[in-house]
Design a protein around this motif. Structure first.
Motif, PDB file in Angstrom:
ATOM      1  N   SER A  31       0.942  -1.254  -0.164  1.00 25.73           N
ATOM      2  CA  SER A  31       0.122   0.072   0.034  1.00 25.73           C
ATOM      3  C   SER A  31       0.944   1.303   0.068  1.00 25.73           C
ATOM      4  O   SER A  31       0.418   2.259  -0.545  1.00 25.73           O
ATOM      5  N   ARG A  34       2.398   1.700  -3.568  1.00 27.11           N
ATOM      6  CA  ARG A  34       1.596   2.386  -4.484  1.00 27.11           C
ATOM      7  C   ARG A  34       1.504   3.742  -4.126  1.00 27.11           C
ATOM      8  O   ARG A  34       1.045   4.617  -5.076  1.00 27.11           O
ATOM      9  N   ALA A  35       1.216   4.244  -3.110  1.00 33.75           N
ATOM     10  CA  ALA A  35       1.078   5.790  -2.614  1.00 33.75           C
ATOM     11  C   ALA A  35       2.347   6.513  -3.198  1.00 33.75           C
ATOM     12  O   ALA A  35       2.193   7.548  -3.549  1.00 33.75           O
ATOM     13  N   ALA A  37       4.054   5.801  -5.658  1.00 33.69           N
ATOM     14  CA  ALA A  37       4.362   5.913  -7.238  1.00 33.69           C
ATOM     15  C   ALA A  37       3.132   6.994  -7.650  1.00 33.69           C
ATOM     16  O   ALA A  37       3.300   7.869  -8.385  1.00 33.69           O
ATOM     17  N   ASP A  38       1.947   6.983  -6.697  1.00 39.99           N
ATOM     18  CA  ASP A  38       1.185   8.069  -7.189  1.00 39.99           C
ATOM     19  C   ASP A  38       1.527   9.446  -6.831  1.00 39.99           C
ATOM     20  O   ASP A  38       1.196  10.318  -7.480  1.00 39.99           O
ATOM     21  N   ALA A  39       2.237   9.483  -5.656  1.00 42.84           N
ATOM     22  CA  ALA A  39       2.680  10.851  -5.324  1.00 42.84           C
ATOM     23  C   ALA A  39       3.766  11.457  -5.653  1.00 42.84           C
ATOM     24  O   ALA A  39       4.020  12.736  -5.693  1.00 42.84           O
ATOM     25  N   ARG A  41       4.878  12.118  -8.867  1.00 47.76           N
ATOM     26  CA  ARG A  41       4.365  13.127  -9.753  1.00 47.76           C
ATOM     27  C   ARG A  41       4.062  14.373  -9.020  1.00 47.76           C
ATOM     28  O   ARG A  41       4.278  15.505  -9.698  1.00 47.76           O
TER      29      ARG A  41
END
Length: 347
Positions: A31, A34-35, A37-39, A41
Motif C-alpha cells: 500500500s 502504490r502511494a 508511485a502515485d505521489a 508526480r
C-alpha cells in the motif's frame, strides 16, 4: 533509457546478510509503494497538506488533538530537537546504555547529560534514575523497549516512574519498537499524554512499517511541548514520498501483522541458535536480540567473513552482541554460523 538499479545504493549488496540495523526488509507495505508511485508526480510541491492529514490520522488513533502531534524526518530529528530544547533548560537524565545518538547530538551542542548505570539484570534502573532526579534535570529520557538490550520495562513500573518524574521534569519515552511488543496498548504512555501529563512519546515508521530510508517519525505530547519541539526542528513540510507512504500504510493492519510474524519467527530462530551455541540472551520485545558472547567484536568479525553483518560491542559492554531480525534466509545464515563461531572462539 534503462531504469537505474538502486539496490547497490540503498540496500545490501548481493550475498550480504544485513542484520545490524534493526530494519524491516519486508517493507515498505505494498500500500505504501502504490502511494509513493502515485505521489511521486507531485513531488514538485511541498507536502504540507499531506503532513496535516498524517497528523490528523495519528491524533485520531490516539485520542489527542492534531496540535499535540509533531512529525519529523524520522524520530531522530524530533529527538535531536528535544535534546536541544530541553537541554537549554537543564540536564538530560538517561541510562548509560540506550539509543543515545540524539543525546550525543545535544552534548555536542553543550547539553549536559547524566547517565545512570543499568541494573544488574541489564534493565533500566528506574530506582537509581529517580534517585538522581533533582531541580537541575529538565528531561528524563528512556527507550521502551530499550535498544540495544531489547528489554521491556513492565508497565506498572514505568507508570510509577512517570509519577515520580513528571512533577519535576519532562519524561521522554522513545517507543520506536512499541508495535513489536506483546501488548502494544499496555506498553505505551500515550494515555498519560491524554491526561495532560508532562510526557513525550516518540514513534517511528522506520521499524515495523519498513520505512527506515523514507524518514518519517512523530511525537505525541502536550500542545505546549509540541510548540517547543517545532521551534527546534531543522526541516519543514515533510517529504512527499515518505508522507504518502506513511498515510497509506498507517492503518494497514494486514501488512503490520505479517511483518510482526516475520520478526517473531526470526527472533525464535536467533534464540534457538543462541541455545545451540551454549549462550544466553536477554529477553527481547523488539526485532533484535542482545546475546552474551565471549567477545562481541570477535563474533562480529567472524560473521563478517561469512557475509553476515551484526553489531560489535557497545562501548564497555564487550560481551554483548546485538543481532537484528532481517530476511529469514539471512537470519538462518546467522543461526547456522553462530555455534560454529563460538566453538572456534572457545577452542
Amino acid at each position: 533509457m534503462a531504469a537505474p538499479d538502486f539496490g547497490p545504493q540503498f540496500g545490501p549488496l548481493p550475498g550480504e546478510a544485513l542484520l545490524s540495523r534493526n530494519e524491516n526488509p519486508y517493507g515498505p507495505a505494498p500500500s505504501a509503494l502504490r502511494a509513493v508511485a502515485d505521489a511521486a508526480r507531485l513531488g514538485c510541491y511541498y507536502a504540507d497538506r499531506g503532513l496535516g492529514r498524517l497528523a490528523d490520522m495519528i491524533a485520531e488513533r490516539h485520542g489527542v488533538s492534531p496540535r499535540q502531534v509533531i512529525i519529523g524526518s524520522g524520530s531522530t530529528e524530533i529527538l535531536c530537537a528535544i535534546a536541544l530544547a530541553w537541554g537549554e533548560k537543564g540536564k538530560v537524565l538517561c541510562p548509560d546504555l540506550f539509543w543515545d545518538t540524539t543525546v550525543q547530538y545535544g552534548e555536542r551542542q553543550g547539553v549536559e547529560a547524566l547517565r545512570v548505570p543499568l541494573a544488574a539484570d541489564m534493565g533500566v534502573d528506574l530506582a537509581a534514575m529517580t534517585a538522581r532526579l533533582d531541580d537541575g534535570v529538565s528531561l528524563v529520557q528512556i527507550c521502551n523497549p530499550n535498544n540495544p538490550t531489547g528489554m521491556l520495562i513492565p508497565s506498572a513500573d514505568l507508570r510509577a516512574f512517570a509519577d515520580a518524574v513528571t512533577p519535576k521534569a519532562t519524561l521522554l519515552v522513545d517507543e520506536a519498537y512499541n508495535e513489536l511488543t506483546d501488548a502494544p496498548g499496555d506498553n505505551t504512555l500515550v494515555d498519560l499524554v491524554r491526561a495532560g501529563r508532562d510526557v513525550i512519546v516518540c514513534r517511528t515508521f522506520s521499524k515495523i512499517y519498513g520505512m527506515a530510508g523514507m524518514r518519517v517519525g512523530y511525537a505525541i505530547t502536550t500542545e505546549q511541548n509540541a510548540q517547543r519541539i517545532a521551534g527546534y526542528l531543522m526541516s519543514f513540510g515533510g517529504n512527499t514520498a515518505g508522507i504518502a507512504a506513511a498515510i497509506a500504510s498507517y492503518n494497514d493492519t494486514g501488512f503490520l501483522e505479517r511483518s510482526r510474524a516475520m520478526v517473531l519467527e526470526g527472533r525464535e530462530m536467533i534464540m534457538d541458535a543462541v541455545a545451540r551455541a551454549g549462550l544466553t540472551a536477554l529477553p527481547s520485545q523488539t526485532n533484535f536480540v542482545y546475546v552474551k558472547v565471549p567477545d562481541a567484536d570477535a563474533v562480529q568479525a567472524a560473521m563478517l567473513e561469512r557475509g553476515v553483518f551484526i553489531r560489535g560491542a557497545y562501548g564497555p559492554w564487550k560481551e554483548w552482541s546485538r543481532v537484528s531480525t532481517g530476511r529469514l534466509e539471512d537470519v538462518e545464515r546467522y543461526a547456522k554460523a553462530l555455534p560454529e563461531i563460538i566453538e572456534s572462539l572457545n577452542a
